[in-house]
Design a protein around this motif. Structure first.
Motif: not given
Length: 528
Positions: A240-268
């Motif tokens: 986190p930080g202005k001169n680093r990766d920026g800030y964890f916003d709503n787009d990042d939250i949704i991307k992470q949820a999509e990864v979680a969904i893919e894993i759960l659909k495949t393995d569980y």
């Protein structure tokens, strides 16, 4: 010459002749140790400081139980409250204690638990745990949704192997995944330690050092969310930080949820999954065109040039933000989406084609009139600072009246829409209720492990140590944390407030549910 020379017994007794206690016991010990020194030339070891070892370690269940007790004691707590708590026979039996601690020890423990003694401590933060709107959401929305699938969840007892199947085996089991973010700092170390007498002070790094944010999901069933082979994970590590990766916003939250969904659909695939998030604006961001009274004008604009709409960030065909020459995002105005009447039919907020004011925004007064609330043209736009009188129940201003409408309050977020499209349910925790999100305790336990690892200012060491600390949390600990959160939920479900729920969770430590008579028990014990 001494009158007792040559007589060991009389000499040893004379040494303790001025003592107010018995002289004979100590004199006998003195003779035994003196003889041992004569024959072995070994001095007896001084046991000072080695009699006991402190049981209180940060981020342990013992420490968390004491913190919970202090929370239930109200605003003006004292070190004596810990002494009284540890005097309880059931508490002693639970934690393997034979007696309570002294007043001096309780004061040292208060410091270890992060308390400091100040005069009339005042700050900016106000806990809204029992605020009317928060309690309403907790009791009317969160808990009913939770208990709609709670009977299909697996339950775990005091041991990880104590697993109970869902109450209705014919239904698919439900696995609940709790989400949160936490930040680790490179220089977050233990503050106190014993040092050798000849050890010199060493230079230390100033500030908190590099930081890493970790976002992850955890469940009582499987621990951290990952594939069965352990090669894929929903964990996100962010700088986190202005001169680093920026800030964890709503787009990042949704991307992470999509990864979680893919894993759960495949393995569980044989289980239904629910994601639980805290009530942060980052998680609850709604589409800009969703019904909102935040900036709505009260009256209809005079012409199309001044027509009202929602400002959104312009994006190109690839979804990338379009910037102006000055570097700021380009904004455009789009119409707000329709609302819904109480019968579920759609209500457009703009006059239809064929109307003398076709295409113009109706204004809040007209929208309320169409909903059957009468003439609001003479009611003010909003109360000063939007601080409305609760006694008026939303009839004080146009904005508050619309704000309380079901289609305005229950609009779905980007996150909910994305997850529901994939067949996954999202549940938001009530505000100020971190005790319901047991991943918070997982972060605390991981940071306890982190502080014991070798210190380093390097970012690569920070990441390695952070990951190692997270992996050191055992599934038994995770399930213990989950039981604690479910005790709080059960307490709120049975009518307890925050203070009473903390009391009940402590009293029935190790249980997943509380007795049906817990509210009466609390009233009898505390207001008796």
């Amino acid at each position: 010459m001494s009158s007792t020379k040559g007589n060991w017994t009389r000499s040893s007794i004379q040494v303790f002749s001025q003592s107010s206690k018995s002289r004979y016991g100590p004199s006998r010990v003195l003779r035994e140790r003196a003889k041992k020194f004569v024959f072995t030339r070994e001095l007896p070891e001084n046991p000072f400081g080695k009699w006991t070892k402190s049981r209180l370690q940060p981020d342990t269940e013992f420490a968390n139980d004491i913190k919970t007790h202090l929370l239930s004691c109200g605003k003006y707590i004292a070190a004596k409250d810990i002494v009284n708590y540890l005097n309880d026979p059931e508490v002693q039996r639970t934690h393997g204690l034979k007696k309570s601690i002294s007043a001096a020890t309780s004061k040292r423990w208060m410091h270890k638990l992060g308390y400091r003694f100040v005069r009339n401590h005042r700050g900016q933060y106000v806990d809204g745990h029992e605020r009317d709107d928060v309690v309403c959401y907790r009791q009317s929305i969160f808990l009913p949704k939770w208990y709609s699938f709670e009977e299909r969840m697996r339950a775990y007892g005091n041991e990880s192997s104590d697993e109970s199947i869902p109450h209705n085996p014919s239904q698919r089991p439900v696995v609940v995944w709790f989400h949160d973010e936490s930040i680790f700092y490179a220089h977050d170390r233990r503050k106190s330690r014993w040092v050798a007498q000849d050890e010199s002070p060493t230079p230390y790094a100033k500030g908190e050092g590099h930081s890493l944010m970790v976002a992850d999901f955890v469940s009582a069933d499987y621990g951290w969310l990952r594939s069965k082979d352990g090669k894929r994970s929903a964990r996100v590590i962010f700088r986190p930080g202005k001169n680093r990766d920026g800030y964890f916003d709503n787009d990042d939250i949704i991307k992470q949820a999509e990864v979680a969904i893919e894993i759960l659909k495949t393995d569980y695939p044989d289980e239904d999954h629910v994601f639980v998030y805290d009530n942060a604006t980052t998680h609850m961001k709604r589409p800009p065109e969703a019904p909102s009274a935040k900036k709505m004008p009260k009256n209809t604009p005079k012409d199309m040039l001044h027509n009202w709409g929602v400002e959104v960030t312009s994006k190109d065909s690839n979804g990338r933000t379009i910037f102006r020459p000055d570097g700021k995002p380009w904004k455009e105005r789009v119409p707000m989406g329709p609302g819904k009447f109480k019968d579920g039919t759609s209500q457009s907020f703009y006059f239809p084609v064929g109307h003398p004011k076709a295409g113009l925004f109706k204004g809040m007064a007209e929208i309320l009139k169409e909903r059957g609330y009468g003439d609001w043209s003479k009611v003010r736009y909003e109360c000063k600072g939007f601080h409305c009188d609760p006694a008026l129940k939303g009839d004080c201003c146009c904005r508050q009246k619309l704000f309380n409408e079901p289609d305005f309050t229950n609009g779905k977020s980007y996150l909910e829409l994305a997850c529901e499209k994939a067949g996954f349910q999202v549940l938001f925790l009530p505000k100020f209720h971190c005790e319901l999100n047991f991943i918070e305790q997982c972060w605390g336990r991981a940071k306890w492990h982190y502080r014991l690892l070798p210190e380093s200012s390097k970012e690569e060491d920070l990441e390695r140590n952070m990951i190692q600390s997270l992996e050191m949390i055992e599934i038994e600990e995770i399930r213990r944390f989950a039981r604690r959160s479910r005790r709080f939920m059960d307490g709120y479900h049975k009518g307890l407030d925050g203070k009473a729920a903390a009391w009940a969770s402590k009293k029935y430590r190790g249980h997943r549910v509380l007795p049906d008579t817990i509210l009466q028990m609390y009233n009898d014990e505390n207001h008796g």
